[in-house]
Design an enzyme around this catalytic site. Structure first.
Site, short mmCIF file in Angstrom:
data_model
loop_
_atom_site.label_atom_id
_atom_site.label_comp_id
_atom_site.label_asym_id
_atom_site.label_seq_id
_atom_site.Cartn_x
_atom_site.Cartn_y
_atom_site.Cartn_z
N ILE A 36 0.82 -1.21 0.00
CA ILE A 36 0.00 0.00 0.00
C ILE A 36 0.86 1.27 0.00
O ILE A 36 0.40 2.33 -0.41
CB ILE A 36 -0.95 -0.03 1.23
CG1 ILE A 36 -2.18 0.83 0.98
CG2 ILE A 36 -0.24 0.36 2.51
CD1 ILE A 36 -3.29 0.61 2.01
N HIS B 17 5.61 -12.15 5.86
CA HIS B 17 5.52 -11.65 4.50
C HIS B 17 6.91 -11.44 3.93
O HIS B 17 7.84 -11.07 4.64
CB HIS B 17 4.72 -10.34 4.42
CG HIS B 17 5.13 -9.30 5.41
ND1 HIS B 17 4.76 -9.35 6.74
CD2 HIS B 17 5.89 -8.18 5.27
CE1 HIS B 17 5.27 -8.30 7.37
NE2 HIS B 17 5.96 -7.58 6.50
#
Ligand code: AMP
Length: 122
Positions: free
Chosen positions: A34, A104
């Protein structure tokens, strides 16, 4: 520490928060960061509940591990950064400033990334 089911990536996996998906299979989801740090900045996550690499390396099955690494290579290739070069990075814990407690892998690419790591005091 118990896995926090309300972390943002758990919510993305449940479809409660949208993401810009770039890849999905049985074990893996990948989406654009993002707040991209580079022209290509993709996050690759396992679908299982793992807090960080430390947890993943300890508890994930060989199938999940292979799926994550294979997907990471494929995603980078399909994003068009394999030829020019890219960097993968996984933060674990406080010193690495891990923000989201769901494992991640960052894929950075699309420009010259400089040397390994920035210099910090100490
Ligand atoms: P880390 O410091 O390794 O835990 O990195 C967490 C990353 O997640 C940061 O690069 C954030 O920009 C990214 N991030 C946080 N929330 C979202 C979201 N809703 N969708 C995509 N990326 C996100």
């Amino acid at each position: 520490m118990a896995y926090d089911r309300n972390n943002v990536f758990a919510r993305i996996l449940r479809g409660e928060i949208p993401c810009r998906k770039v890849f999905e299979d049985e074990h893996v989801l990948a989406f654009n960061d993002i707040n991209p740090q580079t022209p290509t900045h993709i996050l690759v996550i396992p679908k299982g509940e793992y807090e960080s690499l430390d947890d993943f390396a300890e508890r994930a099955s060989e199938t999940e591990m292979a799926a994550l690494l294979r997907a990471t290579g494929r995603i980078a290739r399909e994003a068009g950064v394999a030829a020019s070069g890219y960097r993968i990075l996984a933060n674990h814990g406080a010193n690495a400033h891990q923000e989201v407690p769901h494992f991640h892998i960052h894929i950075f690419g699309g420009r010259n990334l400089g040397r390994m790591i920035g210099k910090t005091a100490g």
